[in-house]
Design an enzyme around this catalytic site. Structure first.
Site, mmCIF file in Angstrom:
data_model
loop_
_atom_site.group_PDB
_atom_site.id
_atom_site.type_symbol
_atom_site.label_atom_id
_atom_site.label_comp_id
_atom_site.label_asym_id
_atom_site.label_seq_id
_atom_site.Cartn_x
_atom_site.Cartn_y
_atom_site.Cartn_z
ATOM 1 N N HIS A 1 0.874 -1.099 0.400
ATOM 2 C CA HIS A 1 -0.040 0.008 -0.280
ATOM 3 C C HIS A 1 0.804 0.983 -0.057
ATOM 4 C CE1 HIS A 1 -2.468 2.925 2.576
ATOM 5 N NE2 HIS A 1 -2.786 3.141 1.229
ATOM 6 N N ASP B 1 6.857 5.927 -21.357
ATOM 7 C CA ASP B 1 6.996 5.512 -22.686
ATOM 8 C C ASP B 1 8.164 5.818 -23.502
ATOM 9 O OD1 ASP B 1 8.080 7.800 -22.649
ATOM 10 O OD2 ASP B 1 6.822 9.118 -23.086
ATOM 11 N N ARG C 1 7.315 17.795 -15.323
ATOM 12 C CA ARG C 1 8.562 16.572 -15.320
ATOM 13 C C ARG C 1 9.845 16.231 -14.586
ATOM 14 N NH1 ARG C 1 13.056 18.095 -18.744
ATOM 15 N NH2 ARG C 1 13.151 16.814 -20.107
ATOM 16 N N TYR D 1 4.287 12.482 -23.579
ATOM 17 C CA TYR D 1 3.330 12.777 -22.237
ATOM 18 C C TYR D 1 2.659 11.672 -22.195
ATOM 19 C CZ TYR D 1 5.909 17.477 -23.278
ATOM 20 O OH TYR D 1 6.897 18.275 -22.579
ATOM 21 N N ASN E 1 3.835 9.607 -20.155
ATOM 22 C CA ASN E 1 3.994 8.437 -18.174
ATOM 23 C C ASN E 1 2.800 8.806 -17.641
ATOM 24 O OD1 ASN E 1 7.212 7.814 -19.619
ATOM 25 N ND2 ASN E 1 6.767 10.665 -19.170
#
Length: 142
Positions: free
Chosen positions: A22, A30, A109, A131, A133
């Site tokens: 948890h 990517d 980023r 983008y 990810n």
């Protein structure tokens, strides 16, 4: 082989998902992402895209409901006018998977890179969308 395990999830990836506790985070990265240099644990899924893995992972991995955000995306860099169409795809996948906590955090980023370095694992994909990810925070199995 086992029943109900999506076929695109390798034994290594299923093991990593099972090992997570948890609050642990996993990044599905990517093809442009520096996964190998940022990962504590690297799972290679070359040839697979992020959306197909996201669908399969969400079948097994509960999302954290104790935090405001259980899902994070890498924010578009300042000065970049890209509008990632893949984010719409993620939204549809998350909604159709009936994820309890569907709130998505936009992560700057460099902050995304920093968080990925502390993530339980990074999954390196062959995803070509930029983008693409996505970070997932594991919740409690109920």
């Amino acid at each position: 082989m086992l029943n109900k395990i999506p076929k695109n999830l390798s034994p290594e990836l299923v093991k990593v998902l099972m090992e997570m506790g948890h609050g642990d985070e996993i990044v599905i990265a990517d093809g442009n992402y520096p996964a190998a240099s940022n990962a504590k644990r690297l799972v290679r899924c070359d040839g697979l895209g992020v959306p197909e893995l996201l669908v399969s992972i969400l079948e097994l991995l509960p999302m954290d409901t104790y935090q405001e955000y259980a899902i994070g995306l890498m924010e578009v860099a300042k000065g970049d006018d890209t509008v990632p169409k893949i984010w719409e795809t993620y939204q549809k996948i998350i909604q159709s998977a009936e994820v309890e906590n569907q709130k998505i955090e936009m992560i700057e980023r460099q902050d995304f890179y920093d968080r990925s370095k502390t993530a339980y694992a990074i999954i390196a994909t062959g995803e070509e969308a930029i983008y693409a990810n996505i970070l997932l925070k594991k919740g409690v199995v109920r």
